[in-house]
Write a protein that holds these residues in place. Structure first.
Motif, short mmCIF file in Angstrom:
data_model
loop_
_atom_site.label_atom_id
_atom_site.label_comp_id
_atom_site.label_asym_id
_atom_site.label_seq_id
_atom_site.Cartn_x
_atom_site.Cartn_y
_atom_site.Cartn_z
N VAL A 110 132.19 2.17 94.23
CA VAL A 110 133.62 2.43 94.04
C VAL A 110 134.13 1.69 92.80
O VAL A 110 134.97 2.21 92.05
CB VAL A 110 134.42 2.01 95.29
CG1 VAL A 110 135.92 2.07 95.02
CG2 VAL A 110 134.07 2.92 96.46
N ALA A 111 133.61 0.49 92.57
CA ALA A 111 134.03 -0.31 91.42
C ALA A 111 133.35 0.14 90.12
O ALA A 111 133.70 -0.34 89.04
CB ALA A 111 133.72 -1.78 91.66
N GLY A 112 132.37 1.07 90.23
CA GLY A 112 131.67 1.55 89.04
C GLY A 112 130.67 0.56 88.48
O GLY A 112 130.32 0.62 87.31
N ILE A 113 130.18 -0.37 89.34
CA ILE A 113 129.23 -1.39 88.89
C ILE A 113 127.82 -0.97 89.30
O ILE A 113 127.55 -0.79 90.49
CB ILE A 113 129.57 -2.76 89.51
CG1 ILE A 113 130.97 -3.20 89.09
CG2 ILE A 113 128.53 -3.80 89.10
CD1 ILE A 113 131.44 -4.47 89.77
N PRO A 114 126.90 -0.80 88.35
CA PRO A 114 125.52 -0.45 88.72
C PRO A 114 124.78 -1.64 89.31
O PRO A 114 124.69 -2.70 88.69
CB PRO A 114 124.90 -0.02 87.38
CG PRO A 114 125.71 -0.71 86.34
CD PRO A 114 127.09 -0.88 86.90
N VAL A 115 124.29 -1.49 90.54
CA VAL A 115 123.51 -2.54 91.18
C VAL A 115 122.19 -1.96 91.65
O VAL A 115 122.01 -0.75 91.72
CB VAL A 115 124.26 -3.18 92.39
CG1 VAL A 115 125.55 -3.83 91.94
CG2 VAL A 115 124.54 -2.14 93.47
N SER A 116 121.27 -2.83 92.00
CA SER A 116 119.95 -2.42 92.46
C SER A 116 119.95 -2.23 93.98
O SER A 116 120.29 -3.14 94.73
CB SER A 116 118.92 -3.48 92.08
OG SER A 116 117.73 -3.30 92.80
#
Length: 350
Positions: free
Chosen positions: A289-295
């Motif tokens: 939702v925050a647009g942060i790419p995580v693994s």
């Protein structure tokens, strides 16, 4: 800007360069199915809530829904990956660098899979693209720092929230069920594991599916000679294609990672597996939702560590954890270096 399926197929037949780019991109998606997608279903398989075949089928379905729904709602993860590096105005050189980065990712991820270590294709993707961009520009000018910093935020967020959510979720379950007959709760948590695995598969599609579709669109635009496209729309046919290839990868090689994450690192009971799944899914939802790419790999394994540590620290097999952490740490410089060297080699050859 977007591309229809008929336009894509026409270009694919007439352009060998596009065919090579597509093959490498789908190769990365396939390897992601080997190494990242199995994390979503590792706990429900290890606790015998689902058979491996049923879990893989479930993962395939919910990967697609995750890609489709979250891309429609918020495609900012794909946009972040797309804008992370600048390969320059020369579309031909940019395409060579992109192919070099994709080759580096496949090489790194396949080696990690061979040793049964769950690596992060998200981090490998970012490192490989960055290494290739540095090779093209001869320095850091090709790196978009504003987008790259989101990766650093994501790394910290997935570590802290994943562990904390795992610890809190399992403690909350133990508190609520403290006076219940554990045998009577098995059926509920078996069903809960299936729901949790589906939620993780959904969020894996939302995160990783978007990342690779962003790279896919980048490759298509570069083949067309368009190096400066700033906005795009992901077509439905591409969502289906990436989901199918990812599911194929999980069915081919996923069991090694399922064993490492769901069995070797922490011995989980059904309620603990449910807590880990829901903790990982919640963390991925916040990040998407925050647009942060995580693994996905990072988030799920850290959530499992939090669940195991909630009872006692010795419940976690820290030897396995050490191998995973070492792989994560080495991914950025290792895959970045391979991307750099392959970009230099490809540009010299072509």
């Amino acid at each position: 800007m977007t591309i229809t399926l008929s336009e894509f197929l026409a270009q694919l037949v007439s352009s060998p360069v596009l065919a090579i780019t597509v093959a490498l991109t789908l190769g990365v998606v396939l390897v992601n199915g080997w190494t990242d997608a199995p994390n979503a279903i590792a706990t429900c398989v290890s606790t015998q809530s689902l058979s491996p075949k049923a879990a893989i089928l479930m993962a395939a379905v919910f990967n697609f829904f995750g890609v489709f729904v979250m891309t429609m709602v918020n495609a900012s993860v794909a946009a972040t990956i797309y804008k992370m590096v600048d390969f320059g105005g020369n579309s031909q050189e940019a395409l060579v660098a992109l192919c070099a980065a994709l080759f580096a990712i496949v090489t790194w991820a396949t080696a990690a899979w061979w040793f049964g270590i769950p690596t992060s294709e998200s981090h490998a993707l970012i490192a490989g693209l960055s290494g290739a961009a540095i090779a093209m520009h001869g320095g850091l000018s090709g790196i978009n720092g504003a987008e790259w910093i989101k990766v650093v935020y994501g790394l910290g967020l997935s570590t802290l929230l994943g562990f904390a959510f795992g610890w809190v979720f399992v403690k909350a379950i133990e508190l609520v069920c403290r006076n219940m007959d554990r045998r009577r709760t098995l059926g509920f948590f078996k069903g809960g594991q299936i729901v949790g695995g589906a939620a993780m598969a959904f969020m894996h599609g939302a995160q990783d599916g978007q990342k690779f579709m962003g790279v896919f669109m980048l490759g298509i635009f570069l083949v067309q000679g368009q190096a400066n496209v700033t906005s795009f729309q992901i077509p439905i046919w591409l969502m289906i294609l990436c989901s199918a290839v990812m599911a194929l990868g999980t069915s081919i090689g996923g069991y090694r990672i399922i064993k490492a994450v769901g069995m070797d690192m922490v011995k989980l009971e059904k309620y603990q597996g449910f807590a880990a799944d829901m903790a990982g899914a919640a963390c991925l939802l916040l990040s998407s939702v925050a647009g942060i790419p995580v693994s996905t790999t990072h988030t799920k394994t850290v959530a499992i560590m939090g669940v195991g540590a909630a009872k006692r620290m010795s419940n976690v097999n820290w030897g396995v954890v050490k191998e995973m952490v070492l792989t994560w740490v080495l991914t950025f410089p290792g895959c970045g270096a391979i991307g750099f060297l392959m970009a230099k080699l490809f540009m010299w050859l072509f």
